[in-house]
Design an enzyme around this catalytic site. Structure first.
Site, mmCIF file in Angstrom:
data_model
loop_
_atom_site.group_PDB
_atom_site.id
_atom_site.type_symbol
_atom_site.label_atom_id
_atom_site.label_comp_id
_atom_site.label_asym_id
_atom_site.label_seq_id
_atom_site.Cartn_x
_atom_site.Cartn_y
_atom_site.Cartn_z
ATOM 1 N N ASP A 260 8.024 -11.722 -0.123
ATOM 2 C CA ASP A 260 6.975 -12.303 -0.972
ATOM 3 C C ASP A 260 5.833 -12.864 -0.123
ATOM 4 O O ASP A 260 4.659 -12.736 -0.486
ATOM 5 C CB ASP A 260 7.553 -13.418 -1.844
ATOM 6 C CG ASP A 260 8.451 -12.884 -2.951
ATOM 7 O OD1 ASP A 260 8.453 -11.650 -3.175
ATOM 8 O OD2 ASP A 260 9.158 -13.682 -3.580
ATOM 9 N N ASP B 224 5.298 -3.080 -3.600
ATOM 10 C CA ASP B 224 4.462 -3.252 -2.408
ATOM 11 C C ASP B 224 3.244 -2.340 -2.455
ATOM 12 O O ASP B 224 2.704 -1.951 -1.418
ATOM 13 C CB ASP B 224 5.285 -2.965 -1.143
ATOM 14 C CG ASP B 224 5.811 -1.541 -1.096
ATOM 15 O OD1 ASP B 224 5.894 -0.904 -2.164
ATOM 16 O OD2 ASP B 224 6.133 -1.062 0.002
#
Length: 208
Positions: free
Chosen positions: A106, A132
């Site tokens: 994260d 992502d």
């Protein structure tokens, strides 16, 4: 009191209260009501902004990004000019999650989001498409300009390691560029940029 003054006194204000009934107590109540309305309007604007933002990163979420992409295509159709979309996929991101945990993953995503935001113009849009994967809409950019910008974004990501819990994480990125055509559907434009990204990634793997 003249005739004109009487008419003014009888006219209601924006809340429907006649001027002659605007006692100090009523004025205080209306002032308090006005403050509550302004606070509610500010909250509505805040919630509307949050609804367009990714929950993790201060960039547009997929829905809001596609809306921006559709508006850009409509603008190109109506006024002409150039625009392009860049699709960005982080390389080996899964290994970061597997080896260092999701909190590190994260942190890397937030870091990349900030790098992208710092590297584009105010007229451009940055969004997180999922996982992502990110995307950028470049206004007033032809295909060659967009490719050069994609290379600079790729270099900016690689040159700025993410530091989390005392460790540096260097992230690479693959990209694909697609010029936005007139009347092009947003989902289709994004899919073409995604296909270009995978084609670039495949070529890089062959070179390696």
């Amino acid at each position: 009191m003249g005739a004109r003054a009487k008419i003014v006194a009888m006219q209601p204000n924006r809340y429907g209260v006649p001027a002659k009934e605007m006692t100090p107590r009523v004025r205080l109540a209306l002032a308090a009501l006005e403050q509550q309305i302004q606070a509610l309007q500010a909250r509505v604007e805040e919630l509307s902004d949050l609804a367009d933002r990714d929950p993790l990163i201060p960039v547009l979420n997929r829905r809001a990004f596609l809306d921006a992409l559709q508006r850009t295509a409509a603008f190109v159709q109506r006024y002409g000019g150039d625009a392009a979309v860049i699709y960005i996929d982080l390389d080996a991101f899964k290994s970061i999650n597997d080896n260092f945990g999701h909190s590190t993953g994260d942190a890397v995503l937030r870091h990349v989001g900030r790098v992208l935001l710092d590297s584009v113009r105010e007229t451009d849009f940055v969004g997180r498409i999922g996982g992502d994967e990110f995307a950028v809409i470049l206004a007033q950019s032809n295909l060659e300009d967009a490719k050069r910008k994609a290379l600079s974004l790729q270099a900016a990501i690689a040159a700025a390691p993410c530091v989390h819990e005392g460790l540096e994480h260097i992230v690479g990125a693959s990209f694909g560029v697609h010029p936005i055509a007139q009347s092009e559907d947003a989902e289709a434009a994004l899919a073409r940029a995604d296909e270009a990204m995978y084609a670039n990634k495949k070529r890089e793997r062959v070179k390696a």
